[in-house]
Design an enzyme around this catalytic site. Structure first.
Site, PDB file in Angstrom:
ATOM      1  CG  ASP A  89      -2.024  -1.018   1.135  1.00 58.56           C
ATOM      2  OD1 ASP A  89      -2.056  -1.770   0.139  1.00 58.56           O
ATOM      3  OD2 ASP A  89      -2.843  -1.078   2.059  1.00 58.56           O
ATOM      4  CG  HIS A 111       1.779  -0.333   4.755  1.00 57.60           C
ATOM      5  ND1 HIS A 111       1.545  -1.470   5.509  1.00 57.60           N
ATOM      6  CD2 HIS A 111       0.561   0.251   4.546  1.00 57.60           C
ATOM      7  CE1 HIS A 111       0.242  -1.559   5.772  1.00 57.60           C
ATOM      8  NE2 HIS A 111      -0.367  -0.536   5.194  1.00 57.60           N
TER       9      HIS A 111
END
Length: 396
Positions: free
Chosen positions: A49, A196
């Site tokens: 992400d 992430h």
């Protein structure tokens, strides 16, 4: 003459209205909530992400390139604005792009029009930077999803809402060892791993080399989300052979799926280009398992007539299935195939008692199933309404 023109115009108007209505109803199908893929193949999708800072993006891209691994990046519009070159780098390296909203809001608190705005703005920006689409995959900020979100996202052209079954929680600042341990201890065929790119996850680029090498040693292959979904499609979805007069819209309507999902499952970029005889995978449908024939070992005193009666078939069918020319000539110990019989595997269900803080999404992730399946198995119409102490059947 004037009346004929008016009639013709009205007919054309009605036809256009039908096409528009059809397109709207097809695209409005709910997005499919995916936490992992049910497959026996050792495949895993690494997903990242990308938030506003994207500090570790290029480090991650370098590691993936060195190890010949393709991953999936869920992109935010705010991130694309802050570091457009990083986004271009992700696309240039051949990784899949997904939509992670524009401002990273909780989608369960948005209206349908607000969801569409978040998705459309991000899609337009990513497309302008890379020339690539984020459709048909979306990841909800904070993993916050409910039935309203799935409907709104599906209506915006995102056929799949991609969750995960391995959360590295790297954003909490975990060490490389802690991140890798979470992955190695929870890995299974068809896994989706959440990581992430931001500065808040400094352990991720440090964990990746070891994580990748250890997974490779276990026999795992790294795939993008679309490739992962294809493993499920190949084993569990029906196929359809295109006929004269078919369109993607008519086929999607027939099977209750979105046009975008149908196109994604078959790598179709131009929705207007399908041809007669083309075999399409229909995502989200189940193929009837092949018939499993029963085998019978002839015992003393058996006759073909007796065996045929036992299995509710005919002597002629058993003889044909076993190439028996003389129906009176069978022998003790001979193994016969009994045609037209099936072995039905037993259905296994698990019972789960709802606890304080549980949601259907949490339970579905726990048991590697989908919210839709649990809801259907328990006649739940509102997936947000479950109660503490409620006993749920968890379908397998």
């Amino acid at each position: 003459m004037k009346r004929k023109v008016i009639r013709g115009a009205m007919a054309l108007f009605i036809l256009l209205a039908m096409v528009i209505t059809q397109s709207i109803s097809v695209s409005a199908a709910a997005s499919k909530f995916v936490t992992s893929v049910n497959t026996t193949s050792k495949v895993v999708a690494l997903t990242f992400d990308d938030g506003a800072d994207g500090t570790n993006t290029n480090k991650i891209l370098d590691i993936l390139a060195k190890n010949n691994v393709k991953a999936t990046f869920f992109l935010t519009g705010s991130g694309a604005n802050n570091h457009p070159q990083y986004i271009k780098n992700i696309a240039a390296k051949g990784h899949q792009l997904g939509n992670h909203s524009y401002t990273h809001p909780d989608f369960t608190k948005l209206t349908a029009s607000q969801m569409k705005s978040e998705l459309d703005r991000t899609e337009a920006l990513i497309k302008s930077l890379t020339g690539k689409t984020t459709k048909p995959i979306f990841r909800a900020p904070f993993g916050a999803v409910n039935s309203t979100v799935l409907s709104g996202v599906g209506a915006s052209g995102y056929g799949y809402t991609i969750q995960w079954n391995i959360d590295t929680v790297d954003w909490k600042g975990l060490t490389a060892s802690q991140i890798n341990t979470k992955v190695q201890t929870n890995i299974k065929p068809g896994s989706i791993v959440l990581m992430h790119t931001g500065a808040g996850a400094p352990g991720t680029p440090l964990a990746l080399p070891t994580m990748i090498s250890q997974l490779k040693a276990k026999g795992y292959k790294f795939v993008t989300i679309s490739q992962l979904l294809a493993y499920q499609n190949a084993s569990t979805n029906k196929t359809y052979t295109v006929k004269s007069g078919d369109t993607l819209y008519s086929i999607a309507r027939t099977y209750g799926v979105t046009v975008s999902a149908l196109a994604a499952a078959n790598n179709i970029t131009n929705y207007s280009l399908i041809y007669v005889g083309q075999v399409l995978i229909i995502p989200g449908t189940t193929v009837t398992p092949p018939t499993t024939t029963v085998k019978y070992t002839v015992k003393s005193g058996d006759t073909l007539y007796k065996i045929a009666t036992m299995y509710n078939t005919t002597v002629a069918k058993i003889a044909a299935a076993n190439n028996i020319a003389n129906v009176n000539s069978i022998y003790v110990g001979q193994v016969l195939v009994i045609p037209g019989t099936t072995v039905t595997p037993p259905t296994t269900t698990v019972k789960y008692t709802v606890k304080l803080g549980d949601t259907l999404y949490k339970i579905a992730t726990m048991y590697n199933t989908t919210v839709a399946k649990i809801a259907a198995a328990n006649n739940i119409t509102n997936v947000s309404l479950i109660s503490v102490g409620q006993v749920l059947t968890i379908p397998k």
